[in-house]
Design an enzyme around this catalytic site. Structure first.
Site, PDB file in Angstrom:
ATOM      1  N   SER A 133       0.869  -1.176   0.000  1.00  0.00           N
ATOM      2  CA  SER A 133       0.000   0.000   0.000  1.00  0.00           C
ATOM      3  C   SER A 133       0.901   1.219   0.000  1.00  0.00           C
ATOM      4  CB  SER A 133      -0.882   0.000   1.253  1.00  0.00           C
ATOM      5  OG  SER A 133      -1.490   1.262   1.476  1.00  0.00           O
ATOM      6  N   TYR A 146      -1.748  -0.877  10.626  1.00  0.00           N
ATOM      7  CA  TYR A 146      -1.747  -1.148   9.188  1.00  0.00           C
ATOM      8  C   TYR A 146      -0.497  -0.556   8.541  1.00  0.00           C
ATOM      9  CZ  TYR A 146      -3.475  -1.235   4.354  1.00  0.00           C
ATOM     10  OH  TYR A 146      -3.618  -1.448   3.009  1.00  0.00           O
TER      11      TYR A 146
END
Length: 248
Positions: A133, A146
């Site tokens: 990501s 995350y």
């Protein structure tokens, strides 16, 4: 270009994983899609081979990949795509939430790669692609576990590339911004509830988080994965490739 090669995609039943799985199959690969929910995997269709496997469980990954190899030969393309995210500030984040995120995003990738790599090495050609990501290369608000897990995933990929320099294997991470998946659709719902916005306004807000003011299509991620499996991709190694619509 992938005739005779076995690809395995974790989290392959929906979203980015399914788009990559279908793209690999269209180029001739035999594709195993792994996930926890058999009903989701079965719905994928398209000649994809479902494999019930929980990437957060070492025995499940060991057994699952062994079964996939027994059925279809060594994994030569591994896409570590399974992911998990929870929102919140660090003072409000319990250790269980931290560990859930790490177990899927980082441990799951590590275990999947570890179990696939020996066969890939013996086969003499391999591509490992981790779906990270933009959170793997920068900070983002309200999702520290995350962000930490995706930074760790990018680091794992770079370490693997360094370990295997000069071999016919490459290791790369894809770092997309906001992609048009069910997870982003749920985020729009959360924005509506949190900020009291209607759907159009919440959608514009979420889209505006990407530099080009639109969500990224899963097929755009799949196209990049295919490029990394192509015949002239051997010098693309250890990279964290942004698919983000502009500079983050």
């Amino acid at each position: 270009m992938l005739d005779g090669k076995h690809a395995l995609v974790t989290g392959g039943g929906t979203g980015i994983g399914l788009a990559i799985a279908r793209a690999l199959a269209a180029r001739g690969a035999t594709v195993t899609i792994a996930g926890r929910r058999p009903e989701v995997l079965e719905r994928a269709g398209g000649g994809l081979h479902p494999l019930v496997m929980d990437v957060a469980s070492e025995p499940s990954v060991r057994d699952g990949i062994a079964r996939a190899v027994a059925a279809h030969g060594p994994v030569q393309v591994l896409v570590a795509n399974a992911g998990h995210a929870e929102q919140g500030l660090v003072p409000d984040t319990g250790l269980d939430a931290w560990r859930r995120t790490m177990a899927v995003n980082l441990d799951g990738a590590f275990l999947s790669i570890r179990e696939a790599l020996p066969g890939m090495t013996r086969a003499g050609w391999g591509r490992v692609i981790a779906v990270a990501s933009v959170a793997g290369i920068r900070g983002m608000k309200r999702c520290a576990p995350y962000v930490a897990s995706k930074h760790g995933l990018v680091g794992l990929i770079r370490a693997l590339a360094a370990d295997h320099l000069g071999q016919p294997l490459t290791f790369n991470a894809l770092c997309p911004a906001y992609v048009d998946t069910v997870h982003v659709a749920r985020n729009i719902e959360r924005v509506m509830a949190r900020d009291g916005l209607d759907r159009d306004a919440a959608t514009r807000l979420v889209n505006g988080a990407n530099p080009h003011n639109r969500l990224i299509a899963p097929d755009e991620i799949a196209a990049t994965a295919l490029w990394l499996c192509g015949p002239d991709s051997g010098s693309i190694n250890g990279q964290a490739i942004q698919i983000a619509g502009g500079e983050f």
